[in-house]
Design an enzyme around this catalytic site. Structure first.
Site, PDB file in Angstrom:
ATOM      1  CE1 TYR A  51      -3.051  -3.019   0.369  1.00 50.62           C
ATOM      2  CE2 TYR A  51      -3.417  -2.457   2.673  1.00 50.62           C
ATOM      3  CZ  TYR A  51      -3.668  -3.260   1.588  1.00 50.62           C
ATOM      4  OH  TYR A  51      -4.535  -4.309   1.723  1.00 50.62           O
ATOM      5  CG  HIS A 107      -0.692  -8.396   0.420  1.00 48.59           C
ATOM      6  ND1 HIS A 107      -0.341  -7.074   0.364  1.00 48.59           N
ATOM      7  CD2 HIS A 107      -2.039  -8.400   0.275  1.00 48.59           C
ATOM      8  CE1 HIS A 107      -1.415  -6.328   0.192  1.00 48.59           C
ATOM      9  NE2 HIS A 107      -2.458  -7.118   0.130  1.00 48.59           N
ATOM     10  CB  SER A 138      -3.894 -11.804   2.863  1.00 51.14           C
ATOM     11  OG  SER A 138      -4.928 -11.066   2.235  1.00 51.14           O
ATOM     12  CD  GLN A 160      -7.181  -8.385   5.157  1.00 49.81           C
ATOM     13  OE1 GLN A 160      -7.108  -7.503   4.295  1.00 49.81           O
ATOM     14  NE2 GLN A 160      -6.618  -8.256   6.353  1.00 49.81           N
ATOM     15  CG  LEU A 191     -19.212  -2.064   2.592  1.00 52.62           C
ATOM     16  CD1 LEU A 191     -18.966  -0.583   2.855  1.00 52.62           C
ATOM     17  CD2 LEU A 191     -20.435  -2.543   3.360  1.00 52.62           C
ATOM     18  CB  THR A 235     -11.573   2.129   3.906  1.00 60.14           C
ATOM     19  OG1 THR A 235     -10.845   3.339   4.120  1.00 60.14           O
ATOM     20  CG2 THR A 235     -11.940   2.028   2.425  1.00 60.14           C
ATOM     21  CB  SER A 237     -12.869   9.768   2.476  1.00 63.11           C
ATOM     22  OG  SER A 237     -14.029   9.987   1.680  1.00 63.11           O
ATOM     23  CE  LYS A 238     -19.096  11.318   1.224  1.00 64.33           C
ATOM     24  NZ  LYS A 238     -18.026  10.877   0.306  1.00 64.33           N
TER      25      LYS A 238
END
Length: 319
Positions: A51, A107, A138, A160, A191, A235, A237-238
């Site tokens: 990342y 990963h 993962s 994961q 989601l 995750t 951003s709001k």
């Protein structure tokens, strides 16, 4: 906190919701977003070598002056820049401004070079040296987990994986194998039905359940992950949305709710598979048409060239 701790086979526990940094990139943006997530109430931060924002997470940890015991940090070995595990974990700890991570993951199986048993032995050493309290993987399937366990001295505590109602049936063998071997599933992409595949069969049960519980569809999806006994990695951003994600831990789905989502997800998986197959077929047809067109063009040019040469030869004979 409604999102309970889940016991791990290492003797430690893991918070059942995590804030993921995979989509944040690097620079000031991830610093601001991780700080917001911690301020909102998240305390499990999920990052990775790949990342490229471990250092930004470390900046936040340093700036906020948080007690290390108040945080749960997951990072992953991604094989970045060809670095080996001993070098990578030391780099990650330096970037993260900590002496250990709570969970260190491979990963994906593709970075297990030269093979899974060899790389897992290196992961075991990471734990034994105190650089990680727990180790895991993962994106492994059940066959890869079986290979790992055949030579492991220390079991992975978690796997994961990409998990949501539309691929739950497909991922069931991996989920079931993990459960039999006391390996916790972490779910990223939960989601997907409302973000990447809206309008599918899962919409109806999600909306019905959300209306009945006074919740949102994404909250119901996160509650579905919790009901499956998995850790939700998510995750946003709001801040308002992050707060709603934390509140989703209060939702109690019935067995009927879970079955309705699972059934709709299985129907949707078939539809998505067919749609993606048709899309690939369509792309293949377009490529085929383009190739045929190119071949026809080349043949036409060649034929014209031959006609020109024949005409020139005729003129030469006439002269």
């Amino acid at each position: 906190m409604p999102w309970d701790l889940i016991p791990l086979n290492s003797g430690y526990s893991i918070p059942s919701i995590a804030y993921g940094t995979g989509s944040l990139g690097s620079g000031q943006w991830p610093i601001d977003q991780v700080a917001q997530a911690l301020d909102t109430g998240f305390y499990h931060i999920d990052t990775a070598q790949m990342y490229r924002n471990e250092a930004e997470v470390g900046v936040v940890i340093g700036e906020l002056g948080l007690e290390r015991s108040d945080l749960y940090i997951t990072t992953k070995y991604s094989g970045l820049n060809g670095l080996d595990i001993p070098t990578s974990i030391r780099n990650s700890l330096n970037y993260l401004n900590t002496t250990y991570v709570d969970l260190y993951l491979i990963h994906n199986p593709g970075v297990a070079v030269p093979d899974i048993p060899t790389v897992w032995a290196q992961m075991e050493k990471v734990q034994e040296e105190g650089f990680a309290r727990s180790i895991g993987v993962s994106n492994f399937d059940e066959k890869q987990l079986e290979i790992l366990l055949s030579s492991a001295r220390i079991k992975p505590v978690a796997n994961q994986i990409y998990l949501h109602p539309y691929n739950y049936q497909q991922q069931s063998p991996t989920v079931e194998y993990a459960a039999k071997n006391d390996i916790v599933i972490e779910a990223y992409g939960a989601l997907t039905p409302v973000t990447r595949e809206p309008g599918g069969p899962v919409d109806a049960p999600l909306n019905n359940i959300a209306t009945r519980l006074g919740a949102t569809a994404d909250q119901v999806l996160l509650a579905w992950v919790k009901a499956k006994g998995a850790v939700a990695v998510t995750t946003s951003s709001k801040k308002a949305r992050l707060l709603s994600y934390l509140s989703a831990g209060d939702l109690d789905l019935s067995a009927e709710d879970i079955q309705a989502i699972d059934t709709a997800g299985a129907v949707g998986q078939k539809q998505i598979t067919v749609r993606h197959g048709l899309r690939k077929f369509g792309v293949g047809v377009l490529i085929g048409v383009a190739i045929l067109g190119a071949c026809s063009y080349v043949k036409s040019r060649k034929k014209r060239g031959n006609l020109t040469l024949d005409s020139e030869s005729a003129l030469d004979r006439h002269d």
